[in-house]
Design an enzyme around this catalytic site. Structure first.
Site, PDB file in Angstrom:
ATOM      1  N   CYS A 310       0.707  -1.265   0.138  1.00 44.93           N
ATOM      2  CA  CYS A 310       0.033  -0.165  -0.020  1.00 44.93           C
ATOM      3  C   CYS A 310       0.819   1.203  -0.024  1.00 44.93           C
ATOM      4  O   CYS A 310       0.291   2.295  -0.798  1.00 44.93           O
ATOM      5  CB  CYS A 310      -1.143  -0.080   1.109  1.00 44.93           C
ATOM      6  SG  CYS A 310      -0.517  -0.047   2.604  1.00 44.93           S
ATOM      7  N   ARG A 340      10.454  -9.719   2.942  1.00 45.50           N
ATOM      8  CA  ARG A 340      10.875  -9.317   4.397  1.00 45.50           C
ATOM      9  C   ARG A 340      12.042 -10.468   4.640  1.00 45.50           C
ATOM     10  O   ARG A 340      11.839 -11.440   4.600  1.00 45.50           O
ATOM     11  CB  ARG A 340       9.414  -9.326   5.263  1.00 45.50           C
ATOM     12  CG  ARG A 340       8.533  -8.396   4.738  1.00 45.50           C
ATOM     13  CD  ARG A 340       7.395  -8.727   5.642  1.00 45.50           C
ATOM     14  NE  ARG A 340       6.398  -7.500   5.423  1.00 45.50           N
ATOM     15  CZ  ARG A 340       5.295  -7.410   5.912  1.00 45.50           C
ATOM     16  NH1 ARG A 340       5.113  -7.874   7.031  1.00 45.50           N
ATOM     17  NH2 ARG A 340       4.207  -6.617   5.482  1.00 45.50           N
ATOM     18  N   GLU A 342      13.293 -12.339   7.065  1.00 48.26           N
ATOM     19  CA  GLU A 342      12.770 -12.827   8.070  1.00 48.26           C
ATOM     20  C   GLU A 342      13.625 -13.674   9.249  1.00 48.26           C
ATOM     21  O   GLU A 342      13.508 -13.997  10.375  1.00 48.26           O
ATOM     22  CB  GLU A 342      11.439 -13.768   7.868  1.00 48.26           C
ATOM     23  CG  GLU A 342      10.371 -13.076   7.441  1.00 48.26           C
ATOM     24  CD  GLU A 342       9.344 -12.299   8.332  1.00 48.26           C
ATOM     25  OE1 GLU A 342       9.769 -12.161   9.647  1.00 48.26           O
ATOM     26  OE2 GLU A 342       8.296 -11.683   8.030  1.00 48.26           O
ATOM     27  N   ARG A 351       5.819 -18.469   6.939  1.00 42.73           N
ATOM     28  CA  ARG A 351       6.834 -17.265   7.349  1.00 42.73           C
ATOM     29  C   ARG A 351       8.019 -17.254   6.295  1.00 42.73           C
ATOM     30  O   ARG A 351       9.002 -18.058   6.585  1.00 42.73           O
ATOM     31  CB  ARG A 351       7.428 -17.264   8.782  1.00 42.73           C
ATOM     32  CG  ARG A 351       8.224 -15.777   9.012  1.00 42.73           C
ATOM     33  CD  ARG A 351       8.516 -15.678  10.534  1.00 42.73           C
ATOM     34  NE  ARG A 351       7.299 -15.491  11.434  1.00 42.73           N
ATOM     35  CZ  ARG A 351       6.437 -14.584  11.385  1.00 42.73           C
ATOM     36  NH1 ARG A 351       6.721 -13.379  10.887  1.00 42.73           N
ATOM     37  NH2 ARG A 351       5.372 -14.480  12.125  1.00 42.73           N
ATOM     38  N   GLU A 359      -3.482  -7.082  -1.521  1.00 38.98           N
ATOM     39  CA  GLU A 359      -3.584  -5.647  -0.875  1.00 38.98           C
ATOM     40  C   GLU A 359      -4.646  -4.995  -1.446  1.00 38.98           C
ATOM     41  O   GLU A 359      -4.781  -4.778  -2.405  1.00 38.98           O
ATOM     42  CB  GLU A 359      -2.255  -5.263  -0.927  1.00 38.98           C
ATOM     43  CG  GLU A 359      -2.102  -3.827   0.006  1.00 38.98           C
ATOM     44  CD  GLU A 359      -2.016  -4.005   1.251  1.00 38.98           C
ATOM     45  OE1 GLU A 359      -2.188  -5.331   1.962  1.00 38.98           O
ATOM     46  OE2 GLU A 359      -1.580  -3.016   1.832  1.00 38.98           O
ATOM     47  N   ASP A 422      -6.550  -8.611  13.416  1.00 33.12           N
ATOM     48  CA  ASP A 422      -5.928  -9.480  12.986  1.00 33.12           C
ATOM     49  C   ASP A 422      -6.901 -10.705  12.992  1.00 33.12           C
ATOM     50  O   ASP A 422      -7.367 -10.937  13.845  1.00 33.12           O
ATOM     51  CB  ASP A 422      -4.702  -9.964  13.680  1.00 33.12           C
ATOM     52  CG  ASP A 422      -3.300  -9.346  13.609  1.00 33.12           C
ATOM     53  OD1 ASP A 422      -3.518  -8.506  12.702  1.00 33.12           O
ATOM     54  OD2 ASP A 422      -2.303  -9.232  14.362  1.00 33.12           O
ATOM     55  N   GLU A 440      -1.483 -15.480  12.214  1.00 38.62           N
ATOM     56  CA  GLU A 440      -1.991 -14.535  11.846  1.00 38.62           C
ATOM     57  C   GLU A 440      -1.960 -14.678  10.126  1.00 38.62           C
ATOM     58  O   GLU A 440      -0.930 -14.587   9.623  1.00 38.62           O
ATOM     59  CB  GLU A 440      -1.443 -13.047  12.067  1.00 38.62           C
ATOM     60  CG  GLU A 440      -1.833 -12.034  11.418  1.00 38.62           C
ATOM     61  CD  GLU A 440      -0.810 -10.760  11.239  1.00 38.62           C
ATOM     62  OE1 GLU A 440      -0.074 -10.518  12.173  1.00 38.62           O
ATOM     63  OE2 GLU A 440      -0.920 -10.032  10.177  1.00 38.62           O
ATOM     64  N   ASN A 443      -4.823  -9.393   7.914  1.00 39.13           N
ATOM     65  CA  ASN A 443      -5.338  -8.471   8.825  1.00 39.13           C
ATOM     66  C   ASN A 443      -6.332  -7.246   8.081  1.00 39.13           C
ATOM     67  O   ASN A 443      -6.313  -7.337   6.852  1.00 39.13           O
ATOM     68  CB  ASN A 443      -4.116  -7.764   9.639  1.00 39.13           C
ATOM     69  CG  ASN A 443      -3.143  -7.214   8.759  1.00 39.13           C
ATOM     70  OD1 ASN A 443      -3.356  -6.819   7.807  1.00 39.13           O
ATOM     71  ND2 ASN A 443      -1.972  -7.201   9.383  1.00 39.13           N
ATOM     72  N   CYS A 469      -6.655  -0.625   4.941  1.00 42.00           N
ATOM     73  CA  CYS A 469      -6.070  -1.473   3.857  1.00 42.00           C
ATOM     74  C   CYS A 469      -6.170  -2.927   4.837  1.00 42.00           C
ATOM     75  O   CYS A 469      -6.551  -3.018   5.790  1.00 42.00           O
ATOM     76  CB  CYS A 469      -4.589  -1.563   3.513  1.00 42.00           C
ATOM     77  SG  CYS A 469      -3.572  -1.664   4.524  1.00 42.00           S
ATOM     78  N   ARG A 476      -0.173 -17.833   3.739  1.00 44.66           N
ATOM     79  CA  ARG A 476      -0.909 -18.307   5.062  1.00 44.66           C
ATOM     80  C   ARG A 476      -2.109 -18.795   4.852  1.00 44.66           C
ATOM     81  O   ARG A 476      -2.531 -19.793   5.667  1.00 44.66           O
ATOM     82  CB  ARG A 476      -0.617 -16.797   5.886  1.00 44.66           C
ATOM     83  CG  ARG A 476       0.623 -16.795   6.206  1.00 44.66           C
ATOM     84  CD  ARG A 476       0.874 -15.699   7.363  1.00 44.66           C
ATOM     85  NE  ARG A 476       2.404 -15.454   7.599  1.00 44.66           N
ATOM     86  CZ  ARG A 476       2.614 -14.604   8.398  1.00 44.66           C
ATOM     87  NH1 ARG A 476       1.850 -13.790   9.280  1.00 44.66           N
ATOM     88  NH2 ARG A 476       3.993 -14.446   8.802  1.00 44.66           N
TER      89      ARG A 476
END
Ligand code: ATP
Ligand code: ZN
Ligand code: MG
Length: 510
Positions: A310, A340, A342, A351, A359, A422, A440, A443, A469, A476
């Site tokens: 976003c 990311r 991680e 993950r 999004e 979440d 999660e 969200n 957003c 996931r």
């Protein structure tokens, strides 16, 4: 708050013969500035000056509740007008030799704090104050507001030491009916075994073979048909690379998450000749000459791969005045992946360092957004309970990146309005529903005017505009679905199977 400033006003000419006059104008300039303040006794302004050499005056200013450094710079302007007109003398520079600020603390630090730019920091435990000293401050530093941000940063570091390690704020808003779950397999391990996925060439990333991709596509279809199309959202395509200066400084990601960003380097030049040595080295050694590579690429200006989709969307609206007829703005983006770093937290497909996410971004009046939130909650509930048939729950939370960016929402405002919800699901392979950590998987956030302000979005009627957003993390979703339903297609929920194309056969390895 108490300020003490020791500074120097340097003139462009010898002032020794005008000494009296200059001091008189200085007093006059001070008085004119002080006149503008309503609460003079609270400011408790005191100053003394002396000639330090033929061309300069040294001064000490003490104030309370009003920055001595700001007043000092204002004096310059007014003084310059007076002495310019009357004595034909100019001011060549203003130097702050020392700035000492003493401010109250709500909490005492629990450990030593270190902050750049300051030369001394002293905490007084008895009266709960902090005193900082900065030597040699230049004008830019003052006018950009850096001094104020030093103080903010100190308080933020102290606050952080209190909530760090504590559980996030987490209040359950809804729990789905319980599901009888017969399997306890880690879906990533099963998918690897079945040749549905394979590790990609760099850490924390996967190749999804046709069967796995088919499931991703099914979930996308469900999101499109059940959620985004009925609610009137339109798809856009975003860029994969994000500017540090233009985007991440403004959203706070660069101060909140610099340790998770994948940075991107551009070649320093496109000139083949200049790359020749690098190419020679590779051709001869068949190894990557890193030392040479470092010379050939550049990190400035800073760029990185999408962290969240976003921010770049908001950037595209930067400074624009949006017509009334375009509200509410309802968009989604599913082309760019998010990256990311991680590190040790990586696990399976849930993950990863690169993930696929839809999004969804909405911009409109607060009432519109609250209404959108209600609609999403209903539709999500339907998707999870009736189509995916998973065991899940919804919780109101304070997102970690906001704590990191020092921008905590007040607890009361979170629920149902500003803040983040979440969506979490039980992964049976992690343990019992009561004791294991739930995942999660997406969200939903309404962030108020945070990004509207950051990117200076305006609208025709000057109404209050909010944005929000919801990020649907497909890895996931897949992990949750397979962890609860397993790999036997006949066991999968009927409504899900209605969306599922025929499963492609697995590639067999001999
Ligand atoms: P977590 O606390 O699990 O790290 P987050 O708070 O960092 O998640 P957000 O920044 O809120 O996640 O991102 C929104 C969504 O993006 C998440 O709900 C999830 O679906 C997805 N997501 C975030 N990080 C990852 C990751 N490393 N791998 C896969 N999906 C992710
Ligand atoms: Zn977002
Ligand atoms: Mg995270």
């Amino acid at each position: 708050m108490k300020y003490k400033l020791i500074g120097k006003i340097v003139f462009n000419k010898d002032i020794s013969q005008y000494k009296e006059k200059v001091f008189e104008f200085l007093k006059k300039a001070e008085n004119e500035i002080l006149k503008g303040f309503k609460n003079l006794d609270e400011i408790n302004y005191k100053s003394k000056y002396e000639i330090s050499d033929d061309k300069s005056i040294k001064g000490e200013i003490n104030t309370e509740n009003k920055s001595a450094h700001i007043i000092f710079y204002r004096i310059r302007k007014t003084l310059a007008e007076h002495i310019g007109k009357e004595l034909h003398i100019g001011i060549s520079s203003l130097e702050i030799e020392l700035l000492n600020i003493n401010f109250p603390l709500e909490k005492l630090p629990q450990e030593e704090i270190s902050i750049p730019f300051i030369d001394k920091i002293n905490i007084n435990n008895n009266n709960k104050t902090c005193s900082i000293e900065i030597n040699k401050v230049d004008k830019n530093f003052i006018t950009k507001g850096n001094v104020e941000r030093i103080i903010k940063r100190i308080k933020e570091k102290i606050d952080r030491s209190y909530y760090e390690g504590k559980a996030e704020y987490h209040k359950i808003l809804y729990e789905s009916p319980r599901k009888e779950i017969k399997i306890k397999d880690d879906p990533t391990i099963e998918m690897v075994k079945k040749n549905w996925i394979a590790p990609a060439s760099t850490k924390g990333k996967w190749i999804y073979w046709p069967p796995a991709t088919n499931i991703f596509n099914t979930l996308e279809k469900i999101v499109l048909e059940e959620l985004l199309k009925p609610l009137g959202f339109n798809e856009i395509k975003n860029s994969n690379i994000v500017s540090g200066e233009d985007v991440w400084i403004k959203t706070g990601h660069l101060e909140g998450m610099p340790m998770e960003i994948y940075y991107v380097a551009e070649p320093r030049t496109r000139n083949t000749k200049e790359w020749e040595y690098f190419i020679d080295l590779i051709k001869i050694t068949q190894e990557i000459p890193y030392d040479e590579l470092k010379n050939m690429i550049q990190l400035e200006p800073l760029k990185g791969l999408v962290y969240a989709q976003c921010p770049s969307i908001y950037w595209a609206f930067k400074g624009k005045t949006i017509s009334d007829e375009s509200f509410p703005i309802l968009l989604f983006e599913k082309t760019t992946n998010s990256f990311r770093y991680e590190s040790g937290g990586r696990h399976g497909i849930e993950r990863v360092d690169e993930f696929h996410r839809i999004e969804v971004v909405f911009i409109g009046e607060p009432n519109n957004l609250i209404d959108i939130q209600k609609k999403f909650m209903d539709k999500y509930k339907k998707i999870f309970n009736d189509i995916l048939e998973i065991e899940w729950r919804m919780a109101s939370v304070t997102p970690f990146y906001m704590q990191q960016a020092g921008d905590l929402f007040k607890e009361e405002t979170i629920e149902g309005q500003l803040g983040t919800i979440d969506y979490e699901a039980w992964l049976p392979y992690r343990g019992s529903r009561e004791e294991s950590e739930w995942l999660e998987f997406q969200n939903f956030s309404i962030v108020g005017d945070k990004y509207i302000k950051a990117f200076n979005l305006k609208n025709q009627k000057k109404k209050i505009i909010w944005s929000g957003c919801t990020g649907i993390g497909l890895e996931r979703w897949v992990a949750v679905f397979l962890a609860q339903h397993g790999f036997n297609i006949e066991d999968w929920p009927e409504k899900f199977r209605n969306y599922l194309d025929k499963m492609p056969s697995e590639i067999k390895f001999f």
